[in-house]
Design an enzyme around this catalytic site. Structure first.
Site, PDB file in Angstrom:
ATOM      1  CG  HIS A 161     -47.140 -42.807  -7.566  1.00  0.00           C
ATOM      2  ND1 HIS A 161     -46.561 -41.630  -8.011  1.00  0.00           N
ATOM      3  CD2 HIS A 161     -46.342 -43.815  -8.015  1.00  0.00           C
ATOM      4  CE1 HIS A 161     -45.459 -41.917  -8.675  1.00  0.00           C
ATOM      5  NE2 HIS A 161     -45.306 -43.235  -8.702  1.00  0.00           N
ATOM      6  CB  CYS A 162     -50.431 -45.020 -11.899  1.00  0.00           C
ATOM      7  SG  CYS A 162     -50.545 -46.423 -13.036  1.00  0.00           S
TER       8      CYS A 162
END
Length: 269
Positions: A130-131
């Site tokens: 997850h960025c």
């Protein structure tokens, strides 16, 4: 396929766009080669630079708003989806079991290489990470676009760093130099830092892609059921560097990773 622009992550996306165009504006306002070319009627490089910045922003929004591969419902026939018959399952070594997992959060069956994201509140196919900068997961559907975005962004940053370097003015004293070039120096330092981050991210993702592994699998393989029994140098999804890169960039559609895993397991029997 795409999220709501004004949904989660709106402030992050807005900050990214504002920062991008503010830096671009500063590079045009100072006495850089872009401004000199614009003043002399040479518009090729300024236009190309602006277009490249625009492409990077569009790619950012595409990656940020794209469905990364959310699993929204159970497959109607998991056996058909896996593409593995009962006889084939009996041939799989005990250390390479194809036990179907059910997510403890969204209660859906997870295909191999998927993981539940606590931030997005969904299971994601071929989960990478997850960025927080794009406020979205990187998964099966948007991973290639994420890598392409990193490459374009790195090109923009390096070009911007070169442009900033050409704008520094010579003055006899440090105090006057800092007063004259302070804003451009700040921009150059920020762009240099972002360039380093983009380079490290792009390099690490290309390396992992060449091995056909994900960030999550690389960092947590000792906790992943289908990998923890493999050797330290063993990757059941690795099909060789060329085929890994070709499959990642050129093959579209959902990959049934259980079939790849099964073929690798049967080859070692």
């Amino acid at each position: 396929m795409f999220k709501n622009v004004f949904g989660s992550g709106f402030l992050v996306r807005t900050a990214h766009v504002i920062l991008t165009w503010v830096i671009t504006l500063i590079l045009f306002l100072h006495d850089t080669e872009l401004r000199k070319q614009e003043e002399t009627g040479q518009f090729v490089q300024p236009v190309l630079f602006v277009l490249l910045v625009l492409v990077s922003v569009l790619l950012y929004f595409a990656v940020s708003l794209m469905d990364p591969g959310f699993i929204l419902s159970d497959d109607s026939d998991m056996q058909f989806t896996l593409g593995v018959t009962e006889e084939q399952q009996d041939m799989i070594p005990p250390t390479k079991s194809l036990r179907q997992r059910r997510c403890g959060h969204c209660l859906l069956q997870q295909p191999m290489r998927s993981k539940h994201c606590q931030t997005c509140q969904h299971c994601v196919r071929r989960y990478d990470h997850h960025c927080p900068w794009i406020e979205n997961c990187v998964g099966e559907r948007n991973h290639r676009w994420f890598v392409i975005y990193l490459a374009v962004q790195l090109l923009v940053l390096l070009w911007g760093l070169h442009i900033a370097w050409t704008g520094f003015s010579y003055v006899p004293t440090w105090q006057l130099w800092l007063r004259t070039n302070g804003m451009l120096l700040t921009v150059a330092m920020l762009v240099a830092l972002l360039s380093l981050i983009a380079l490290l991210l792009l390099g690490s993702h290309l390396y992992l892609v060449s091995l056909n592994t994900t960030t999550w699998e690389f960092m947590s393989r000792h906790r992943i059921s289908y990998l923890k029994h493999c050797g330290a140098d063993e990757n059941p999804f690795d099909r060789g560097t060329f085929h890994n890169l070709w499959g990642f960039f050129c093959v579209w559609g959902t990959v049934v990773w259980e079939q790849v895993y099964f073929r690798e397991g049967s080859d070692q029997v």
